[in-house]
Write a protein that holds these residues in place. Structure first.
Motif, short mmCIF file in Angstrom:
data_model
loop_
_atom_site.label_atom_id
_atom_site.label_comp_id
_atom_site.label_asym_id
_atom_site.label_seq_id
_atom_site.Cartn_x
_atom_site.Cartn_y
_atom_site.Cartn_z
N UNK A 42 0.84 -1.21 0.00
CA UNK A 42 0.00 0.00 0.00
C UNK A 42 0.87 1.26 0.00
N UNK A 43 1.95 1.23 0.78
CA UNK A 43 2.85 2.39 0.83
C UNK A 43 3.53 2.62 -0.51
N UNK A 44 4.00 1.54 -1.13
CA UNK A 44 4.74 1.66 -2.39
C UNK A 44 3.85 2.08 -3.56
N UNK A 45 2.54 1.83 -3.45
CA UNK A 45 1.62 2.18 -4.55
C UNK A 45 0.75 3.40 -4.22
N UNK A 46 1.02 4.05 -3.11
CA UNK A 46 0.14 5.13 -2.63
C UNK A 46 0.02 6.31 -3.59
#
Length: 245
Positions: free
Chosen positions: A122-126
């Protein structure tokens, strides 16, 4: 069914899918249930990529319900391991298609490894902006609504808000899906005609589409058929046909 038949100007803004039938699919082939779950991940990839290509803004998948914790311990453990491995594998697909990963549900109930992997992806695709893919994990709509009511009640009790402030918008803002639009099209595979405690508030005006196709067999063509069926319906939202025209 040809993708060209779909009107790109009248796409459902939010599609939600109850991915049902993995176990039955495996049983038909004389395999263990986990074989069906593993093949179900292929249908997820096909559906996600097709929705992104069409221009669907939001796709929510019912991946694991609060009731699913009652399944045999070995199956639950295997599903959690499959979740972790799938998230690692699909990172490339999400990045390539500019898709942001989101998750709803009681995420604290997930095993630590699964939770860590989920938050990492989720962080990497935010910052991705083409489509939001939401996984409903350890999700139950009644629990979601109960939690929202408790939070609102606490705010009224502590004089943060008045009971007169409670309206649909306020309730919506206390749901897991507060950053998502209402569901336009709900699809359920495997021939079952139930909602199964999924997004009960959010599907108030959704069009419902049921197909007998088992989830591992769900293809782009099945998705296109569901969207075309949606586009051929008249959505009145309480009004008459004459008012709409």
């Amino acid at each position: 069914m040809n993708e060209q038949l779909i009107n790109k100007e009248n796409l459902p803004r939010h599609i939600a899918i109850i991915m049902d039938g993995n176990g039955r699919w495996a049983k038909q082939k004389g395999k263990l249930r986990i074989f069906g779950h593993e093949n179900g991940t292929k249908a997820v990839r096909r559906t996600v990529e097709a929705c992104a290509r069409l221009g669907v803004e939001n796709l929510t998948l019912y991946a694991f319900s609060t009731e699913n914790w009652k399944r045999p311990k070995m199956e639950v453990q295997t599903l959690m391991k499959l979740l972790v491995s799938s998230l690692k594998k699909e990172m490339k697909t999400l990045t390539k298609n500019n898709i942001r990963l989101n998750a709803i549900g009681n995420l604290n109930a997930l095993p630590e490894k699964a939770r860590q992997e989920l938050h990492e992806v989720m962080d990497k695709t935010s910052e991705n902006s083409r489509m939001t893919l939401t996984l409903a994990l350890s999700y139950g709509s009644r629990e979601e609504l109960k939690t929202a009511v408790q939070e609102i009640a606490d705010k009224v009790k502590n004089n943060i808000i008045s009971k007169d402030d409670i309206d649909e918008k306020l309730i919506n803002n206390h749901l897991y899906t507060h950053n998502l639009p209402d569901v336009d099209l709900l699809i359920r595979t495997s021939g079952e005609h139930r909602i199964s405690n999924f997004l009960l508030w959010q599907i108030a005006y959704a069009e419902l589409y049921f197909t007998s196709t088992l989830w591992p067999d769900f293809t782009e063509e099945h998705l296109f058929e569901a969207i075309l069926n949606y586009q051929n319906r008249e959505r009145r939202f309480g009004k008459t046909s004459e008012q709409l025209s």
